[in-house]
Design a protein around this motif. Structure first.
Motif, PDB file in Angstrom:
ATOM      1  N   UNK A 227      -1.188 -12.644 -13.311  1.00 19.72           N
ATOM      2  CA  UNK A 227      -0.151 -13.470 -12.702  1.00 19.72           C
ATOM      3  C   UNK A 227       0.346 -12.813 -11.420  1.00 19.72           C
ATOM      4  N   UNK A 228       0.376 -13.599 -10.363  1.00 18.55           N
ATOM      5  CA  UNK A 228       0.867 -13.117  -9.070  1.00 18.55           C
ATOM      6  C   UNK A 228       2.273 -13.669  -8.875  1.00 18.55           C
ATOM      7  N   UNK A 229       3.262 -12.788  -9.055  1.00 20.42           N
ATOM      8  CA  UNK A 229       4.662 -13.210  -9.044  1.00 20.42           C
ATOM      9  C   UNK A 229       5.338 -13.085  -7.687  1.00 20.42           C
ATOM     10  N   UNK A 230       4.907 -12.137  -6.883  1.00 21.22           N
ATOM     11  CA  UNK A 230       5.639 -11.819  -5.663  1.00 21.22           C
ATOM     12  C   UNK A 230       4.738 -11.919  -4.449  1.00 21.22           C
ATOM     13  N   UNK A 231       5.305 -12.482  -3.401  1.00 23.84           N
ATOM     14  CA  UNK A 231       4.610 -12.539  -2.115  1.00 23.84           C
ATOM     15  C   UNK A 231       5.429 -11.760  -1.092  1.00 23.84           C
ATOM     16  N   UNK A 232       4.715 -11.114  -0.197  1.00 24.66           N
ATOM     17  CA  UNK A 232       5.357 -10.373   0.897  1.00 24.66           C
ATOM     18  C   UNK A 232       4.697 -10.777   2.203  1.00 24.66           C
ATOM     19  N   UNK A 233       5.524 -10.919   3.213  1.00 21.30           N
ATOM     20  CA  UNK A 233       5.066 -11.227   4.559  1.00 21.30           C
ATOM     21  C   UNK A 233       5.042  -9.912   5.316  1.00 21.30           C
ATOM     22  N   UNK A 234       3.923  -9.523   5.866  1.00 18.75           N
ATOM     23  CA  UNK A 234       3.795  -8.238   6.545  1.00 18.75           C
ATOM     24  C   UNK A 234       4.438  -8.328   7.927  1.00 18.75           C
ATOM     25  N   UNK A 235       5.477  -7.492   8.108  1.00 20.54           N
ATOM     26  CA  UNK A 235       6.260  -7.488   9.343  1.00 20.54           C
ATOM     27  C   UNK A 235       6.029  -6.179  10.098  1.00 20.54           C
ATOM     28  N   UNK A 236       6.436  -6.100  11.349  1.00 13.98           N
ATOM     29  CA  UNK A 236       6.198  -4.885  12.148  1.00 13.98           C
ATOM     30  C   UNK A 236       6.692  -3.599  11.494  1.00 13.98           C
ATOM     31  N   UNK A 237       7.820  -3.659  10.794  1.00 16.18           N
ATOM     32  CA  UNK A 237       8.357  -2.439  10.172  1.00 16.18           C
ATOM     33  C   UNK A 237       7.537  -1.974   8.959  1.00 16.18           C
ATOM     34  N   UNK A 238       6.576  -2.780   8.517  1.00 17.93           N
ATOM     35  CA  UNK A 238       5.715  -2.427   7.381  1.00 17.93           C
ATOM     36  C   UNK A 238       4.401  -1.760   7.815  1.00 17.93           C
ATOM     37  N   UNK A 239       4.218  -1.596   9.113  1.00 15.37           N
ATOM     38  CA  UNK A 239       2.934  -1.126   9.636  1.00 15.37           C
ATOM     39  C   UNK A 239       2.897   0.386   9.858  1.00 15.37           C
ATOM     40  N   UNK A 240       1.704   0.937   9.785  1.00 10.93           N
ATOM     41  CA  UNK A 240       1.468   2.344  10.106  1.00 10.93           C
ATOM     42  C   UNK A 240       1.033   2.436  11.580  1.00 10.93           C
ATOM     43  N   UNK A 241       0.790   3.636  12.118  1.00 10.54           N
ATOM     44  CA  UNK A 241       0.363   3.760  13.519  1.00 10.54           C
ATOM     45  C   UNK A 241      -0.961   3.047  13.835  1.00 10.54           C
ATOM     46  N   UNK A 242      -1.725   2.727  12.809  1.00 12.28           N
ATOM     47  CA  UNK A 242      -2.984   2.008  12.994  1.00 12.28           C
ATOM     48  C   UNK A 242      -2.785   0.490  13.059  1.00 12.28           C
ATOM     49  N   UNK A 243      -1.509   0.071  12.996  1.00 13.08           N
ATOM     50  CA  UNK A 243      -1.138  -1.354  13.046  1.00 13.08           C
ATOM     51  C   UNK A 243      -1.610  -2.135  11.819  1.00 13.08           C
ATOM     52  N   UNK A 244      -1.780  -1.419  10.682  1.00 11.08           N
ATOM     53  CA  UNK A 244      -2.077  -2.078   9.410  1.00 11.08           C
ATOM     54  C   UNK A 244      -0.978  -1.700   8.423  1.00 11.08           C
ATOM     55  N   UNK A 245      -0.963  -2.374   7.301  1.00  6.91           N
ATOM     56  CA  UNK A 245       0.081  -2.150   6.301  1.00  6.91           C
ATOM     57  C   UNK A 245       0.095  -0.687   5.856  1.00  6.91           C
ATOM     58  N   UNK A 246       1.263  -0.073   5.931  1.00 11.07           N
ATOM     59  CA  UNK A 246       1.469   1.304   5.506  1.00 11.07           C
ATOM     60  C   UNK A 246       1.333   1.374   3.982  1.00 11.07           C
ATOM     61  N   UNK A 247       0.443   2.240   3.493  1.00 10.49           N
ATOM     62  CA  UNK A 247       0.199   2.352   2.060  1.00 10.49           C
ATOM     63  C   UNK A 247       1.437   2.692   1.260  1.00 10.49           C
TER      64      UNK A 247
END
Length: 129
Positions: A2-22
């Motif tokens: 079951x997938x309960x939660x969705x997140x929208x990836x915003x600039x503050x969620x990114x690492x220096x590589x411009x991808x989602x920070x682990x």
């Protein structure tokens, strides 16, 4: 799963590589696992005991929508064991998978306490009783 939660990836969620920070993703997963376990064990004092190997399979970028899936693997005397998968909502590509997350319910004394649960329950079914 079951997938309960969705997140929208915003600039503050990114690492220096411009991808989602682990680290951000792991924070979201830990919170989702805690909420799921609290509901299943009916105990607000539920904590993370163990997270197995984390498999980063792909990445997400700014503007992507991801969804976090949690499922029950089993129950111990004081714990619940979960698995997790995070995927891109639009492409369904898996971003991360975790085979085992163990959450433990604590008593008022801060020590693990037995919960008596043996199977996954849904709140709607509890309310019908």
């Amino acid at each position: 799963m079951n997938f309960h939660t969705r997140k929208w990836i915003k600039p503050e969620d990114l690492n220096p590589n411009e991808t989602l920070f682990g680290g951000r993703l792991l924070q979201w997963i830990d919170e989702e696992a805690a909420l799921y376990a609290i509901i299943q064990l009916e105990n607000p004092r539920t904590v993370t005991k163990f997270i197995s190997e984390i498999n980063f399979r792909s990445s997400a970028k700014k503007g992507d929508i991801i969804e976090i899936g949690i499922d029950t693997i089993g129950f111990g005397n004081t714990s619940i064991t979960l698995c997790c998968e995070v995927r891109n909502k639009m492409t369904r590509e898996v971003i991360i998978s975790i085979d085992k997350i163990i959450m433990v319910g604590l008593g008022e004394d801060g020590k693990p306490c037995k919960h008596g649960k043996t199977k996954k329950e849904f709140v709607k079914d509890r309310l019908a009783k």
